[in-house]
Design a protein around this motif. Structure first.
Motif, PDB file in Angstrom:
ATOM      1  N   HIS A 191      11.200   4.142  14.686  1.00  0.00           N
ATOM      2  CA  HIS A 191      10.103   3.536  13.931  1.00  0.00           C
ATOM      3  C   HIS A 191       8.802   4.318  14.109  1.00  0.00           C
ATOM      4  O   HIS A 191       7.988   4.416  13.184  1.00  0.00           O
ATOM      5  CB  HIS A 191       9.910   2.083  14.361  1.00  0.00           C
ATOM      6  N   LYS A 192       8.602   4.903  15.285  1.00  0.00           N
ATOM      7  CA  LYS A 192       7.405   5.697  15.532  1.00  0.00           C
ATOM      8  C   LYS A 192       7.385   6.941  14.641  1.00  0.00           C
ATOM      9  O   LYS A 192       6.364   7.263  14.029  1.00  0.00           O
ATOM     10  CB  LYS A 192       7.350   6.106  17.004  1.00  0.00           C
ATOM     11  N   VAL A 193       8.516   7.622  14.549  1.00  0.00           N
ATOM     12  CA  VAL A 193       8.600   8.829  13.719  1.00  0.00           C
ATOM     13  C   VAL A 193       8.530   8.462  12.238  1.00  0.00           C
ATOM     14  O   VAL A 193       7.912   9.173  11.440  1.00  0.00           O
ATOM     15  CB  VAL A 193       9.899   9.608  14.025  1.00  0.00           C
ATOM     16  N   ARG A 194       9.170   7.347  11.865  1.00  0.00           N
ATOM     17  CA  ARG A 194       9.144   6.900  10.471  1.00  0.00           C
ATOM     18  C   ARG A 194       7.709   6.629  10.019  1.00  0.00           C
ATOM     19  O   ARG A 194       7.311   6.997   8.913  1.00  0.00           O
ATOM     20  CB  ARG A 194      10.000   5.642  10.323  1.00  0.00           C
ATOM     21  N   LYS A 195       6.926   5.990  10.888  1.00  0.00           N
ATOM     22  CA  LYS A 195       5.527   5.707  10.564  1.00  0.00           C
ATOM     23  C   LYS A 195       4.717   6.999  10.465  1.00  0.00           C
ATOM     24  O   LYS A 195       3.825   7.123   9.614  1.00  0.00           O
ATOM     25  CB  LYS A 195       4.924   4.789  11.616  1.00  0.00           C
ATOM     26  N   ALA A 196       5.020   7.964  11.333  1.00  0.00           N
ATOM     27  CA  ALA A 196       4.320   9.254  11.284  1.00  0.00           C
ATOM     28  C   ALA A 196       4.597   9.971   9.953  1.00  0.00           C
ATOM     29  O   ALA A 196       3.699  10.590   9.365  1.00  0.00           O
ATOM     30  CB  ALA A 196       4.750  10.125  12.456  1.00  0.00           C
ATOM     31  N   LEU A 197       5.839   9.882   9.474  1.00  0.00           N
ATOM     32  CA  LEU A 197       6.205  10.487   8.197  1.00  0.00           C
ATOM     33  C   LEU A 197       5.465   9.812   7.045  1.00  0.00           C
ATOM     34  O   LEU A 197       4.928  10.485   6.159  1.00  0.00           O
ATOM     35  CB  LEU A 197       7.716  10.380   7.988  1.00  0.00           C
ATOM     36  N   ALA A 198       5.418   8.483   7.080  1.00  0.00           N
ATOM     37  CA  ALA A 198       4.723   7.741   6.025  1.00  0.00           C
ATOM     38  C   ALA A 198       3.230   8.065   6.013  1.00  0.00           C
ATOM     39  O   ALA A 198       2.613   8.197   4.949  1.00  0.00           O
ATOM     40  CB  ALA A 198       4.943   6.241   6.226  1.00  0.00           C
ATOM     41  N   LYS A 199       2.639   8.205   7.182  1.00  0.00           N
ATOM     42  CA  LYS A 199       1.218   8.534   7.276  1.00  0.00           C
ATOM     43  C   LYS A 199       0.927   9.926   6.722  1.00  0.00           C
ATOM     44  O   LYS A 199      -0.116  10.160   6.116  1.00  0.00           O
ATOM     45  CB  LYS A 199       0.744   8.438   8.722  1.00  0.00           C
ATOM     46  N   GLN A 200       1.847  10.860   6.943  1.00  0.00           N
ATOM     47  CA  GLN A 200       1.656  12.217   6.427  1.00  0.00           C
ATOM     48  C   GLN A 200       1.701  12.228   4.901  1.00  0.00           C
ATOM     49  O   GLN A 200       0.910  12.901   4.245  1.00  0.00           O
ATOM     50  CB  GLN A 200       2.719  13.158   6.994  1.00  0.00           C
ATOM     51  N   HIS A 201       2.631  11.464   4.321  1.00  0.00           N
ATOM     52  CA  HIS A 201       2.692  11.337   2.857  1.00  0.00           C
ATOM     53  C   HIS A 201       1.416  10.686   2.325  1.00  0.00           C
ATOM     54  O   HIS A 201       0.884  11.093   1.282  1.00  0.00           O
ATOM     55  CB  HIS A 201       3.902  10.497   2.442  1.00  0.00           C
ATOM     56  N   LEU A 202       0.923   9.674   3.036  1.00  0.00           N
ATOM     57  CA  LEU A 202      -0.303   8.992   2.627  1.00  0.00           C
ATOM     58  C   LEU A 202      -1.498   9.943   2.680  1.00  0.00           C
ATOM     59  O   LEU A 202      -2.369   9.914   1.800  1.00  0.00           O
ATOM     60  CB  LEU A 202      -0.550   7.787   3.541  1.00  0.00           C
ATOM     61  N   LYS A 203      -1.528  10.795   3.687  1.00  0.00           N
ATOM     62  CA  LYS A 203      -2.616  11.776   3.816  1.00  0.00           C
ATOM     63  C   LYS A 203      -2.651  12.711   2.615  1.00  0.00           C
ATOM     64  O   LYS A 203      -3.719  12.980   2.046  1.00  0.00           O
ATOM     65  CB  LYS A 203      -2.455  12.580   5.104  1.00  0.00           C
ATOM     66  N   VAL A 204      -1.479  13.212   2.201  1.00  0.00           N
ATOM     67  CA  VAL A 204      -1.397  14.106   1.045  1.00  0.00           C
ATOM     68  C   VAL A 204      -1.878  13.381  -0.212  1.00  0.00           C
ATOM     69  O   VAL A 204      -2.639  13.931  -1.018  1.00  0.00           O
ATOM     70  CB  VAL A 204       0.043  14.621   0.858  1.00  0.00           C
ATOM     71  N   SER A 205      -1.442  12.141  -0.376  1.00  0.00           N
ATOM     72  CA  SER A 205      -1.846  11.344  -1.534  1.00  0.00           C
ATOM     73  C   SER A 205      -3.358  11.151  -1.584  1.00  0.00           C
ATOM     74  O   SER A 205      -3.982  11.270  -2.644  1.00  0.00           O
ATOM     75  CB  SER A 205      -1.140   9.983  -1.482  1.00  0.00           C
ATOM     76  N   ARG A 206      -3.956  10.872  -0.449  1.00  0.00           N
ATOM     77  CA  ARG A 206      -5.402  10.663  -0.394  1.00  0.00           C
ATOM     78  C   ARG A 206      -6.174  11.957  -0.618  1.00  0.00           C
ATOM     79  O   ARG A 206      -7.256  11.959  -1.222  1.00  0.00           O
ATOM     80  CB  ARG A 206      -5.778  10.051   0.951  1.00  0.00           C
ATOM     81  N   GLN A 207      -5.634  13.069  -0.151  1.00  0.00           N
ATOM     82  CA  GLN A 207      -6.278  14.363  -0.393  1.00  0.00           C
ATOM     83  C   GLN A 207      -6.311  14.674  -1.886  1.00  0.00           C
ATOM     84  O   GLN A 207      -7.330  15.137  -2.416  1.00  0.00           O
ATOM     85  CB  GLN A 207      -5.527  15.472   0.351  1.00  0.00           C
ATOM     86  N   ARG A 208      -5.207  14.418  -2.565  1.00  0.00           N
ATOM     87  CA  ARG A 208      -5.148  14.647  -4.010  1.00  0.00           C
ATOM     88  C   ARG A 208      -6.158  13.768  -4.743  1.00  0.00           C
ATOM     89  O   ARG A 208      -6.879  14.232  -5.629  1.00  0.00           O
ATOM     90  CB  ARG A 208      -3.745  14.340  -4.533  1.00  0.00           C
ATOM     91  N   GLU A 209      -6.173  12.492  -4.374  1.00  0.00           N
ATOM     92  CA  GLU A 209      -7.079  11.541  -5.026  1.00  0.00           C
ATOM     93  C   GLU A 209      -8.535  11.936  -4.829  1.00  0.00           C
ATOM     94  O   GLU A 209      -9.338  11.907  -5.765  1.00  0.00           O
ATOM     95  CB  GLU A 209      -6.830  10.140  -4.451  1.00  0.00           C
ATOM     96  N   ASP A 210      -8.892  12.323  -3.621  1.00  0.00           N
ATOM     97  CA  ASP A 210     -10.266  12.703  -3.313  1.00  0.00           C
ATOM     98  C   ASP A 210     -10.670  13.951  -4.088  1.00  0.00           C
ATOM     99  O   ASP A 210     -11.780  14.025  -4.641  1.00  0.00           O
ATOM    100  CB  ASP A 210     -10.396  12.947  -1.804  1.00  0.00           C
ATOM    101  N   LYS A 211      -9.769  14.933  -4.142  1.00  0.00           N
ATOM    102  CA  LYS A 211     -10.057  16.179  -4.873  1.00  0.00           C
ATOM    103  C   LYS A 211     -10.219  15.906  -6.367  1.00  0.00           C
ATOM    104  O   LYS A 211     -11.155  16.417  -7.005  1.00  0.00           O
ATOM    105  CB  LYS A 211      -8.896  17.159  -4.648  1.00  0.00           C
TER     106      LYS A 211
END
Length: 241
Positions: free
Chosen positions: A84-104
């Motif tokens: 679950h710890k690694v799964r959450k880390a993966l989800a957070k990384q995808h969320l980071k990419v999504s937020r970077q795109r949105e901000d740009k």
């Protein structure tokens, strides 16, 4: 108000009915933009905005996390805390990419609207374009749709005009004399044998896009609203008469 769950926690979203308006200094500046993968967009003056490729930059970490998730997953059994710890880390990384795109997308759209009074862009059929498996990931990573949505929003807020035009032949036609110059995807330079015009491929397309926008605007002002030469409807976001 609604509660939204994200990979990094819960958020409260508030919907407020607000007719937002911003002051815009009109200077008669007009531009056409050609959306691309090499550069995020090129305008009709030859200026470019970089394509940051956020997903590509994060792919190594995403693949590493995905492998760790797969290794720790045990089918048919209760998953461990490490899983679950690694799964959450993966989800957070995808969320980071999504937020970077949105901000740009938001920042680029706002900068473009603030510096222009008329903006013309291609009405790309992104759903059809992502069916190309060779380019689908790059097209999604560029987040053109988010950019055009923010462009239309900020156009209304600042009272400027945004026109979406069909992309047909914008790359092929010579922006100087109108002769069709065939190109492959790898050919990045427009060279016209008739008039001798030599331009970057995307710069040439942006100039053609701006001309198409002028034509549609003229039709709009003459009460033939929203029809292109082919009869297809075009999007107008007009905040000022």
């Amino acid at each position: 108000v609604r509660a939204v769950r994200r990979a990094d926690g819960y958020y409260a979203q508030f919907l407020v009915d607000w007719d937002r308006k911003e002051e815009h200094e009109f200077q008669g500046k007009m531009t056409g933009i050609d959306l691309g993968l090499k550069e995020f967009y090129t305008d009709s003056d030859g200026n470019t905005v970089d394509n940051p490729r956020y997903l590509k930059k994060s792919e190594r970490r995403l693949k590493s996390l995905q492998r760790r998730v797969s290794k720790k997953h045990v089918r048919g059994k209760k998953q461990s805390n490490r899983y679950h710890k690694v799964r959450k880390a993966l989800a957070k990384q995808h969320l980071k990419v999504s937020r970077q795109r949105e901000d740009k997308a938001r920042k680029d759209a706002l900068a473009l609207v603030k510096s222009n009074d008329l903006i013309v862009y291609e009405d790309l059929k992104i759903r059809n374009m992502v069916k190309n498996h060779h380019l689908a990931k790059s097209i999604s990573d560029a987040s053109w749709y988010q950019f055009t949505q923010w462009l239309q929003y900020f156009a209304k807020v600042h009272g400027v005009i945004v026109i979406a035009v069909p992309p047909h032949n914008t790359t092929v036609d010579c922006s100087c004399c109108g002769v069709k110059v065939k190109k492959t995807l790898s050919n990045r330079t427009h060279k016209c044998n008739k008039c001798g015009t030599v331009l970057d491929r995307d710069h040439n397309a942006a100039k053609n896009i701006l001309v198409k926008g002028f034509k549609l605007l003229a039709e709009y002002l003459n009460s033939t609203v929203g029809h292109t030469e082919s009869g297809a409807k075009s999007s107008f976001i007009a905040g000022r008469n």
